[in-house]
Design a protein around this motif. Structure first.
Motif, PDB file in Angstrom:
ATOM      1  N   PHE B 353       0.859  -1.186   0.000  1.00  0.00           N
ATOM      2  CA  PHE B 353       0.000   0.000   0.000  1.00  0.00           C
ATOM      3  C   PHE B 353       0.899   1.241   0.000  1.00  0.00           C
ATOM      4  CE2 PHE B 353      -3.089  -3.035   1.631  1.00  0.00           C
ATOM      5  CZ  PHE B 353      -4.324  -2.534   1.233  1.00  0.00           C
ATOM      6  N   LEU B 354       0.416   2.307  -0.637  1.00  0.00           N
ATOM      7  CA  LEU B 354       1.140   3.583  -0.621  1.00  0.00           C
ATOM      8  C   LEU B 354       0.190   4.703  -0.240  1.00  0.00           C
ATOM      9  CD1 LEU B 354       3.174   3.517  -3.987  1.00  0.00           C
ATOM     10  CD2 LEU B 354       4.076   3.135  -1.683  1.00  0.00           C
ATOM     11  N   ALA B 355       0.715   5.682   0.474  1.00  0.00           N
ATOM     12  CA  ALA B 355      -0.062   6.898   0.766  1.00  0.00           C
ATOM     13  C   ALA B 355       0.250   7.932  -0.309  1.00  0.00           C
ATOM     14  CB  ALA B 355       0.315   7.426   2.140  1.00  0.00           C
ATOM     15  N   HIS B 356      -0.688   8.869  -0.532  1.00  0.00           N
ATOM     16  CA  HIS B 356      -0.463   9.890  -1.555  1.00  0.00           C
ATOM     17  C   HIS B 356       0.516  10.969  -1.080  1.00  0.00           C
ATOM     18  CE1 HIS B 356      -4.452   8.263  -2.644  1.00  0.00           C
ATOM     19  NE2 HIS B 356      -4.131   8.560  -3.880  1.00  0.00           N
ATOM     20  N   ASN B 357       0.287  11.413   0.160  1.00  0.00           N
ATOM     21  CA  ASN B 357       1.155  12.435   0.758  1.00  0.00           C
ATOM     22  C   ASN B 357       1.369  13.693  -0.059  1.00  0.00           C
ATOM     23  OD1 ASN B 357       1.738  11.132   3.194  1.00  0.00           O
ATOM     24  ND2 ASN B 357       3.240   9.820   2.190  1.00  0.00           N
ATOM     25  N   GLY B 412      -3.986  12.037  -6.755  1.00  0.00           N
ATOM     26  CA  GLY B 412      -5.194  11.228  -6.613  1.00  0.00           C
ATOM     27  C   GLY B 412      -5.888  11.441  -5.273  1.00  0.00           C
ATOM     28  N   ARG B 413      -5.154  11.925  -4.279  1.00  0.00           N
ATOM     29  CA  ARG B 413      -5.720  12.018  -2.925  1.00  0.00           C
ATOM     30  C   ARG B 413      -6.939  12.936  -2.881  1.00  0.00           C
ATOM     31  NH1 ARG B 413      -8.201  11.748   0.864  1.00  0.00           N
ATOM     32  NH2 ARG B 413      -7.635  11.655   3.070  1.00  0.00           N
ATOM     33  N   ARG B 414      -6.882  14.038  -3.638  1.00  0.00           N
ATOM     34  CA  ARG B 414      -7.970  15.004  -3.518  1.00  0.00           C
ATOM     35  C   ARG B 414      -9.146  14.709  -4.450  1.00  0.00           C
ATOM     36  NH1 ARG B 414      -4.847  18.718  -0.225  1.00  0.00           N
ATOM     37  NH2 ARG B 414      -2.794  18.823  -1.169  1.00  0.00           N
ATOM     38  N   LEU B 415      -9.124  13.513  -5.040  1.00  0.00           N
ATOM     39  CA  LEU B 415     -10.343  13.037  -5.708  1.00  0.00           C
ATOM     40  C   LEU B 415     -11.376  12.666  -4.647  1.00  0.00           C
ATOM     41  CD1 LEU B 415      -8.713  10.588  -8.290  1.00  0.00           C
ATOM     42  CD2 LEU B 415      -9.876  12.718  -8.865  1.00  0.00           C
ATOM     43  N   ALA B 510      -7.510   5.765  -6.261  1.00  0.00           N
ATOM     44  CA  ALA B 510      -6.630   6.090  -7.386  1.00  0.00           C
ATOM     45  C   ALA B 510      -5.403   6.814  -6.857  1.00  0.00           C
ATOM     46  CB  ALA B 510      -7.363   6.963  -8.388  1.00  0.00           C
ATOM     47  N   TRP B 511      -4.259   6.344  -7.253  1.00  0.00           N
ATOM     48  CA  TRP B 511      -2.967   6.954  -6.885  1.00  0.00           C
ATOM     49  C   TRP B 511      -2.243   7.164  -8.197  1.00  0.00           C
ATOM     50  CZ3 TRP B 511       2.261   6.514  -7.183  1.00  0.00           C
ATOM     51  CH2 TRP B 511       3.067   6.951  -6.115  1.00  0.00           C
ATOM     52  N   ARG B 512      -1.673   8.324  -8.420  1.00  0.00           N
ATOM     53  CA  ARG B 512      -1.041   8.726  -9.695  1.00  0.00           C
ATOM     54  C   ARG B 512      -0.761   7.530 -10.629  1.00  0.00           C
ATOM     55  NH1 ARG B 512       4.199  12.760 -10.078  1.00  0.00           N
ATOM     56  NH2 ARG B 512       3.723  13.579 -12.132  1.00  0.00           N
TER      57      ARG B 512
END
Lengths: 153, 730
Positions: B353-357, B412-415, B510-512
């Motif tokens: 897993f990855l965070a957008h940060n 993607g975080r602010r979707l 969704a992450w980049r």
């Protein structure tokens, strides 16, 4: 709460805040200078970099009570007209993407150039390592610092 | 020259009017356009809504108001460049402003999928060309000459007799004219602004620290709020004791909030979030509420599974060993191909897993009164936020205004705009304007993460070292990452894809470059190993596959153009002088297609005190016409640095539902000293309509890096992040 007399960007300003309030929030919430950014709150990302007597510090981890008579410089006070060689070089190299970390990058770079007017690639990498750019503009930042260094020498 | 219709069904895409103080204004839709030959029925009716403006003032200054969210992809500069090009004005005289946005008048304000430029291309050109045509018609009327005798140049209208006037002189008249039904678009070879490096229009404000971002919003009487969310996925609030916190200086209240939609209402896709019930601490200043938060006593209780990364690993491993009920795609006879193979190569790859940060933590301003809600902040999906806010606040949607600010990164975080809804609920409950501010920990420990994945590739080679079969079995939290119709589909006679889903209560999103961010790298790494097994050069091996996809494609539906794909690979081969051996330099190559653009990359690694260092990255990119080369390069550079960083260092892991990383001291992001020393990017010049670049630079790089690392260290990497294999960049 206590009163603190602070020299910010050459002007004396008084604030009435808790003694443990980090300079980051004094600047943002109380002085309304929001160019200094909140990124992590634990001195890991550099977005909140300001100068105390010309030295780059992470304002999220400097309580107002520790500032004393030291001169505070923020991105808003780095130059009179936004024309510090670093600011000009940042525009020339079209560095910013989202732009959020860039004020901190510039403040850190200004302090770096102050100590080392002609930094090598390695000096820049080492000196800038505390400033994260999530958009990954690192190669442009390096070029912009070199351009500014050349202009300043 | 192309003719383009500005009307459909007798309704114009454009609206024009004269400005009160002189000058003209054109309203148009950012994304509405009829391409020549398009069937008009394909155009949704809401696209007739005006959502952007172009203003020409008496003094000739042009203002273009852009409604598209700016998250660092630089559309705020690139999109107005397209308008200015067709309008034929000097870029010096163009001012770009963020349009005041509200969801009543604007549609489809969404940043995502690298689609802004691709979708806006025709309509932006049409807007500029329409205004230019109206100015010409107005000048023709003034001078009583036919339009055919007039030309334009950098904001000036010229007559064949030699006389001329500025756009501003005739703009008021032009504003009263009927919008033409058809306008001419420039031949791309005549472009003067498109294709030139134009600086970010907000750069002067960014480098001087002007307020631009959501976190910088400030209003009279505004309170500040922070939230407390459950410490683990699968937990919920049990009890709250806020007496001590409420007694602290500057604290207004400590409340529980719910962002649940009422029964019968629906969540939007953008509402993805694990926690609907939260505690909010509200007070006068950020530091006061942050301090009080620590004094709140909250207890939590489990309401579903408390998952751990070790369990995920076990379950994903079991899934990639399991045959799927149904193949997602099957060409030829894969079973036979593997049975008759002279060699089989099988490899399994894993990602965490990855965070957008994004650097600007989540935040939103809300002022909800009895009859109105004003929401201001960094969101990529205001239209969806408006719908959810309406049902959660119990207010008609036309009473809700959402303003977008510049965003300090998104990825993607602010979707996923739950923080905007939370701010609105806090404001409604407290009865005051409030800015909600997440700490870094708040964001990182309740993200809409890039899910964990595991994929097994198997390749069958015949005795002539020809790739005769390919089998891909993918599994991932919330879904498999495999794209069944992407390359090498179409290039292999016997091809099989199987997909599995790992159910999880950890919110994913969704992450980049979703899924591509993992698939591109591992596909490139796997094909490298297959090429090695076949005794072929990795680029030649891929080019053979593209030849097959061009000349004798397998299957009906292959989601790429093999000629353009091969084109970028050939370009990077030539530019990097692939095949020339430089002592001490270890190379790796990759190529990928996603979000409508093609990117090939070569990584040059050197070993420095036993640590690999990325000396140089070579890129070849086909995104059609390059609107703004300066930003296009910046996006490719940033994307690949992002891709190197996340495959090398970053991971979110869980123990009993709780994220084990919470800030940049234990979640590692790439830093200056680990970035490539040099990046050289080349673009294919083919005149094709432009496609996006916010995402395509990222996915392939991890493959080129993995291949270069294998050449440098003799060791192949299979599990991200590579730092777990004691590997760091120097």
């Amino acid at each position: 709460m206590a009163n603190y007399n602070l020299r910010i960007n050459g002007k004396m300003t008084q604030v009435d805040v808790d003694s443990d309030t980090p300079m980051l929030w004094v600047l943002r919430d109380h002085i309304k200078l929001v160019g200094t950014k909140f990124g992590c709150g634990i001195a890991q990302c550099g977005a909140c970099t300001i100068h105390l007597d010309g030295e780059a510090v992470r304002s999220c981890s400097v309580p107002v009570s520790a500032v004393g008579a030291k001169a505070i410089t923020t991105i808003e006070g780095l130059s009179e007209n936004g024309d510090h060689p670093l600011q000009k070089a940042w525009i020339e190299h079209d560095v910013p993407q989202c732009g959020y970390c860039q004020a901190g990058q510039i403040m850190n770079a200004a302090s770096l150039l102050d100590k080392n007017p002609n930094p090598s690639d390695e000096d820049i990498a080492r000196g800038m390592n505390g400033n994260i750019c999530r958009c990954g503009t690192y190669t442009r930042i390096k070029k912009a610092i070199k351009t500014a260094a050349a202009e300043m020498s | 020259m192309t003719l383009i219709k500005t009307t459909y069904d007798r309704r114009s895409f454009m609206k024009a009017s004269a400005l009160g103080g002189g000058g003209m204004m054109i309203g148009f839709s950012w994304l509405a356009s009829c391409k020549p030959g398009d069937k008009a029925s394909d155009i949704p009716k809401e696209w007739f809504n005006v959502n952007a403006y172009l203003k020409i003032e008496k003094n000739g200054m042009v203002t273009i108001m852009s409604p598209n969210p700016e998250i660092g992809q630089n559309v705020k500069t690139a999109m107005p460049m397209i308008v200015a090009e067709e309008l034929d004005v000097d870029w010096k005289n163009v001012i770009v402003e963020q349009a005041g946005l509200n969801t009543r008048d604007y549609t489809r304000q969404l940043a995502g999928g690298s689609q802004s430029i691709r979708q806006g291309w025709q309509s932006l050109r049409m807007a500029g060309a329409t205004a230019r045509r109206m100015l010409l018609e107005a000048a023709a009327k003034e001078w009583s000459v036919p339009v055919s005798e007039l030309t334009t140049d950098a904001g000036t209208i010229k007559h064949s007799s030699g006389k001329s006037m500025g756009y501003g002189d005739v703009a008021s008249v032009a504003g009263t004219m009927t919008v033409p039904e058809e306008v001419e678009l420039k031949d791309p070879k005549d472009f003067k602004i498109i294709g030139t490096p134009v600086g970010n229009v907000d750069a002067p404000k960014i480098v001087t620290g002007e307020p631009l971002f959501g976190l910088d919003v400030d209003r009279e009487g505004m309170l500040t709020a922070v939230i407390i969310h459950p410490p683990a996925f699968g937990m919920k609030l049990k009890s709250l004791d806020a007496a001590a916190a409420k007694a602290m200086p500057g604290i207004k209240d400590v409340i529980t909030i719910s962002t649940e939609v009422p029964e019968g209402a629906e969540y939007q896709w953008s509402d993805t979030n694990a926690f609907r019930e939260l505690v909010a601490v509200v007070g006068n200043s950020t530091w006061q509420v942050m301090k009080a938060k620590k004094a709140v006593n909250v207890t939590w209780e489990p309401d579903s599974n408390l998952e751990s990364s070790l369990d995920h690993e076990v379950r994903l491993t079991a899934l990639v060993k399991k045959k799927a009920k149904e193949a997602s795609r099957k060409d030829g006879n894969p079973t036979l191909a593997f049975k008759n193979a002279a060699q089989v190569v099988e490899r399994t790859y894993t990602a965490p897993f990855l965070a957008h940060n994004p650097m600007e933590p989540m935040n939103f301003f809300a002022n909800v009164t009895k009859d109105r809600a004003e929401l201001v902040g960094p969101t990529q999906t205001p239209e969806f936020m408006s719908k959810t806010a309406a049902v959660v606040l119990g207010m008609p949607e036309d009473k809700i205004d959402i303003m977008m600010t510049r965003m300090g990164g998104g990825f993607g975080r602010r979707l996923y705009g739950h923080f905007g809804i939370e701010a609105a609920v806090i404001s409604q409950k407290i009865g005051a304007p409030v800015k909600l501010v997440y700490s870094r920990e708040d964001d990182m420990t309740q993200g809409t993460y890039r899910p964990a994945y595991k994929v097994t590739y198997r390749a069958a080679l015949d005795k002539n070292n020809k790739l005769t079969g390919l089998h891909i079995r993918g599994a991932g939290a919330h879904g498999s990452p495999v794209f069944k119709d992407r390359f090498p589909a179409g290039a292999v006679d016997n091809y099989l894809v199987e997909d599995h889903t790992l159910e999880s209560n950890i919110s994913g999103g969704a992450w980049r470059a979703p899924r591509s961010n993992f698939m591109a790298g591992i596909e490139s790494a796997f094909l490298d190993e297959v090429a090695e097994a076949a005794g072929k050069d990795p680029i030649d091996f891929r080019l053979e596959l593209f030849d097959k996809a061009i000349n004798d494609p397998v299957g009906e539906k292959n989601d790429y153009d093999p000629a353009r794909y091969a084109g970028v690979l050939k370009m990077v081969k030539e530019k990097a002088n692939w095949g020339a051996n430089t002592p001490g330099v270890h190379r790796g190559v990759s190529v990928y297609y996603c979000h409508n653009s093609y990117v090939a990359q070569v990584v040059d690694l050197v070993m420095d005190n036993d640590k690999p260092k990325v000396k140089k990255v070579w890129c070849a990119v086909d995104c059609g016409i390059v609107v703004n080369p300066s930003n296009a390069r910046n996006q490719i550079e940033g994307g690949l640095i992002d891709g190197i960083g996340h495959s090398m260092y970053s991971a979110i892991t869980f123990k009993d539902g709780q994220p084990e990383q919470s800030n940049f001291n234990n979640y590692r992001l790439i830093r200056h000293s680990e970035a490539p020393l040099e990046i050289e990017t080349h673009f294919v010049d083919n005149g094709i309509d432009p496609t996006g670049l916010g995402e395509p630079g990222l996915p392939p790089i991890s493959g080129a890096l993995m291949n270069a690392l294998a050449n440098a260290t003799g060791k192949r990497m299979y599990n991200q992040p590579f730092v777990n294999d004691a590997l760091v960049l120097g």
